[in-house]
Motif scaffolding. Sequence first.
Motif, PDB file in Angstrom:
ATOM      1  N   LYS A   6     -24.605 -24.569   8.708  1.00 43.72           N
ATOM      2  CA  LYS A   6     -24.971 -23.762   9.813  1.00 43.72           C
ATOM      3  C   LYS A   6     -26.384 -23.752  10.704  1.00 43.72           C
ATOM      4  O   LYS A   6     -26.881 -24.849  10.699  1.00 43.72           O
ATOM      5  CB  LYS A   6     -25.607 -21.751   9.218  1.00 43.72           C
ATOM      6  N   GLN A  16     -27.894 -21.542  12.991  1.00 51.07           N
ATOM      7  CA  GLN A  16     -28.082 -20.147  12.742  1.00 51.07           C
ATOM      8  C   GLN A  16     -29.309 -19.997  11.525  1.00 51.07           C
ATOM      9  O   GLN A  16     -28.692 -20.402  10.942  1.00 51.07           O
ATOM     10  CB  GLN A  16     -27.418 -18.939  13.050  1.00 51.07           C
ATOM     11  N   ALA A  17     -30.419 -19.836  12.051  1.00 50.02           N
ATOM     12  CA  ALA A  17     -31.474 -19.668  11.514  1.00 50.02           C
ATOM     13  C   ALA A  17     -32.594 -18.361  11.345  1.00 50.02           C
ATOM     14  O   ALA A  17     -32.755 -18.259  12.268  1.00 50.02           O
ATOM     15  CB  ALA A  17     -32.074 -20.898  11.528  1.00 50.02           C
ATOM     16  N   PHE A  77     -31.212 -13.544   3.851  1.00 45.20           N
ATOM     17  CA  PHE A  77     -30.529 -13.891   4.521  1.00 45.20           C
ATOM     18  C   PHE A  77     -29.511 -15.281   5.198  1.00 45.20           C
ATOM     19  O   PHE A  77     -28.446 -15.556   5.437  1.00 45.20           O
ATOM     20  CB  PHE A  77     -31.567 -14.996   5.592  1.00 45.20           C
ATOM     21  N   TYR A 115     -27.030 -17.247   7.185  1.00 42.00           N
ATOM     22  CA  TYR A 115     -28.298 -18.380   7.860  1.00 42.00           C
ATOM     23  C   TYR A 115     -28.657 -18.695   7.434  1.00 42.00           C
ATOM     24  O   TYR A 115     -28.750 -18.525   5.952  1.00 42.00           O
ATOM     25  CB  TYR A 115     -29.417 -16.716   8.704  1.00 42.00           C
TER      26      TYR A 115
END
Length: 334
Positions: free
Chosen positions: A50, A52-53, A73, A78
């Motif tokens: 992924k 996004q974090a 999350f 994420y």
Amino acid sequence: MRKPIGQHWQQVTESEDLLGVDFRSRTFTFAGPKYPTDTTLIHHQGNPDKKQAILYIHGYTDYFFQAGLAEFFIKQGYRFYAIDLQGYGRSIRPSVRPNWCESIAQYGQDLNIALATMKKDGIDDVVILAHSTGGLIASTYLAQTQNITEKEQHYGKAFPTISRLILNSPFLALPLSPNAIRCLSWPIHTLVSLCPFCSLPANKPTVYAKTLHTSFAGEWDYRLDWKPSEGFPLSFHWLKQIITAQRYLAKQTITLPTLLCHSDNSTIGKEQVEEMRQGDGVLDIHSMQEAAEATFSQLTTASIPKGYHDLYLSPQPIRENYLAAIKDWLEKTA
């Protein structure tokens, strides 16, 4: 401001984190304000592809131990990172007083290291989640770095984009009236000038701590050497830096989409554990809200009934209400 990457810090360790096999931690060393300093970046190994974090920033007398928060999350798709800032938790060292800082702005180096490392890990987009003093640190950093000049743009490529900000009971204002803050500022500045290491002793567990740790009436079994129930001695120098950072932030405008989460009630000064459990026992939610409204131009607020100061440490189902508010906002602002 952000600096060129690769010149100012060095990774010195990487290992399985104390939270278990799903977590890794990396320690970095750099030149602090006075002494060589360490900072520690922890990440959950889920969702490795992924882009996004989440980057979690803890509060005062605190460190990252909320494994369930990371797992939440990860389930939302994420990646998850958290930082133990210099002088906190995994980054405490014998040569530096725990939680000591010369200024709030110095933690910008920790955040630079975290963001640059996340970029190298393949992260392009970051949502910062910051609690209490971490909220003041993150907001100060964003205010100082949101307007990068053209000359600095090529350095910015070494950082992911910070697209959104979530504040968990941020320390944007002292839990006092504006007049009381003005009256306190001069004696605090004078005392710090005369005796920079002066502090109030920490002698007994706070009522708030008694609502949290398993050794009292709580459900959380965190390390008491890193998050002592009586707190670390309260430094007047630290308090001066808090006031300075809050005044600076009050004059800024941050345009990032921001979610402010706080309790619906303040229980500061309550002497019984059950009374303390009815709300935020550390900060005043009204001054927090007013400060946030003055600084953040795209602000959404979620008031969590009976939420603790650290909303994630609240009992179920209060904790779930907090996480549901975050999930809903992230989906609406995606």
